[in-house]
Write an enzyme that holds these catalytic residues in place. Structure first.
Site, mmCIF file in Angstrom:
data_model
loop_
_atom_site.group_PDB
_atom_site.id
_atom_site.type_symbol
_atom_site.label_atom_id
_atom_site.label_comp_id
_atom_site.label_asym_id
_atom_site.label_seq_id
_atom_site.Cartn_x
_atom_site.Cartn_y
_atom_site.Cartn_z
ATOM 1 N N HIS A 147 -4.240 1.149 8.341
ATOM 2 C CA HIS A 147 -4.520 0.351 6.923
ATOM 3 C C HIS A 147 -6.416 -0.139 7.128
ATOM 4 O O HIS A 147 -6.897 0.227 5.773
ATOM 5 C CB HIS A 147 -3.629 -0.497 6.353
ATOM 6 C CG HIS A 147 -4.456 -0.517 5.355
ATOM 7 N ND1 HIS A 147 -3.598 -0.393 3.399
ATOM 8 C CD2 HIS A 147 -5.160 -1.749 4.696
ATOM 9 C CE1 HIS A 147 -3.904 -1.330 2.515
ATOM 10 N NE2 HIS A 147 -4.742 -2.042 2.882
ATOM 11 N N HIS B 62 -8.642 6.969 2.316
ATOM 12 C CA HIS B 62 -8.227 8.438 2.068
ATOM 13 C C HIS B 62 -9.371 9.356 1.196
ATOM 14 O O HIS B 62 -10.369 8.959 0.879
ATOM 15 C CB HIS B 62 -7.026 8.063 1.390
ATOM 16 C CG HIS B 62 -6.971 8.047 -0.241
ATOM 17 N ND1 HIS B 62 -7.337 6.275 -0.112
ATOM 18 C CD2 HIS B 62 -7.095 8.342 -0.816
ATOM 19 C CE1 HIS B 62 -7.486 5.625 -1.053
ATOM 20 N NE2 HIS B 62 -8.271 7.207 -2.021
ATOM 21 N N CYS C 64 0.904 -1.317 -0.059
ATOM 22 C CA CYS C 64 -0.044 0.040 -0.160
ATOM 23 C C CYS C 64 1.303 1.166 0.038
ATOM 24 O O CYS C 64 2.000 1.444 0.726
ATOM 25 C CB CYS C 64 -0.899 0.179 1.477
ATOM 26 S SG CYS C 64 -1.941 1.509 1.315
HETATM 27 ZN ZN LIG Z 1 -2.208 1.051 3.647
#
Ligand SMILES: [Zn+2]
Length: 347
Positions: A116, A169, A70
């Site tokens: 995450h 995000h 990621c």
């Molecule tokens: Zn991430």
């Protein structure tokens, strides 16, 4: 809040926003990155008079990487990401694959947390407050750029919306022009003023409060309702009670209350379709006044939150009427949507 501005290996800006005032962020981006050639071009449609950003360089962008690759997770030894530090609270950086760049505006990515596996709805109130600070500060910084006419902070959540990265995000677009939807709102605002002598945003909120059927949530400083003519199956508009043109002008009381109200709305969204359903895909969109438009002081900052899911396992597609003619057909009556969003309130 501590703000640290730094640059990535290819010259893009990275900004850390930390809750603790004594945080030090001095990690260096050690990736061998080439500068990206961003060739986005704004073309104007002669029939509609609107603009399209042609951004062919975006075809090569990162697409559903495995979680251990990621690019929004903090960097670790042997695995360098977009965030050089080994941890962060909120981080904002210029998109490596922007839809708008250079004279054509600016695109930024906002990482809401280094974790995450959480969603915005799973953030603490303190974390959500820091994201609000970051949105506000980015709006203030981008207002200084002559090529940016309007700032749009938003989150797309869920693969159904086309999200290509699982990390929580959002994005910020600094458009080089006033967007068509905002122009339309400004026009409606002006004609309402001419017809009635009153402010349109004030009247819309007052009407929703007076009707009551579509009110979802009321705070001391914020009001959330399904609009009378909702376009989407589940759509909520969140307005501060004291009207302001953009995020920079929210007062401290509204800022303090925002996390609690917004997190509750997001949590209700995840419960709309009942237990066992995958998380509700949504778009969360801040509407702010353009920086240099006449009448900007009359604009009403608000957030529009909506999902494209209309029922369990079924999405609302923008089909013939919507895509071809711009006429939305909504199968869920706004009053029923509001009723459902009240039923699924947190205990
Ligand atoms: Zn991430």
């Amino acid at each position: 809040m501590k703000k640290t501005v730094t640059t990535l290996a290819d010259g893009r800006e990275l900004i850390y926003y930390d809750s603790a005032d004594d945080t030090v962020r001095d990690a260096v981006d050690r990736r061998p990155l080439d500068a990206v050639s961003t060739s986005s071009e704004i073309r104007r449609d002669p029939l509609l008079g609107d603009s399209v950003a042609i951004a062919s360089h975006r075809q090569g962008r990162t697409y559903h990487p495995p979680a251990d690759e990621c690019p929004l997770c903090p960097s670790q030894e042997g695995r360098l990401s977009e965030i050089p530090d080994s941890g962060y609270d909120v981080a904002v950086f210029e998109n490596r694959f922007p839809s708008l760049a250079g004279d054509s505006g600016r695109c930024e990515v906002v990482c809401f947390t280094s974790d995450h596996d959480v969603s915005f709805a799973g953030l603490t109130e303190e974390q959500a407050a820091l994201v609000l600070e970051a949105w506000t500060d980015r709006t203030a910084d981008l207002a200084e750029l002559p090529q940016v006419a309007q700032v749009f902070c938003f989150e797309n959540r869920g693969a159904e919306i086309g999200v290509t990265l699982g990390h929580p995000h959002g994005q910020i677009y600094g458009y080089p022009f006033v967007t068509p939807r905002t122009e339309q709102m400004l026009r409606s605002m002006e004609s309402h003023r001419a017809d009635t002598g009153r402010n349109l945003f004030d009247d819309v909120v007052a009407r929703e409060l007076a009707d009551g059927d579509r009110v979802v949530l009321e705070g001391e400083h914020w009001v959330a309702f399904v609009p009378y003519a909702a376009h989407w199956p589940y759509e909520v508009h969140l307005h501060p009670r004291r009207r302001v043109p953009d995020l920079r002008e929210l007062d401290q009381d509204a800022r303090t209350e925002f996390p609690q109200i917004y997190l509750e709305l997001l949590r209700r969204f995840d419960r709309i379709f009942g237990p066992g359903e995958p998380p509700t895909p949504y778009i969360s969109a801040w509407h702010q006044a353009p920086f240099r438009a006449p009448g900007r002081e009359e604009f009403g900052l608000h957030l529009e939150l909506f999902t494209i899911r209309r029922t369990s396992g079924k999405l609302k597609f923008l089909a013939g009427s919507e895509s071809g003619m711009g006429v939305f057909i909504n199968d869920v009556p706004p009053e029923a949507a509001a009723q459902r969003l009240r039923e699924v309130a947190s205990e």
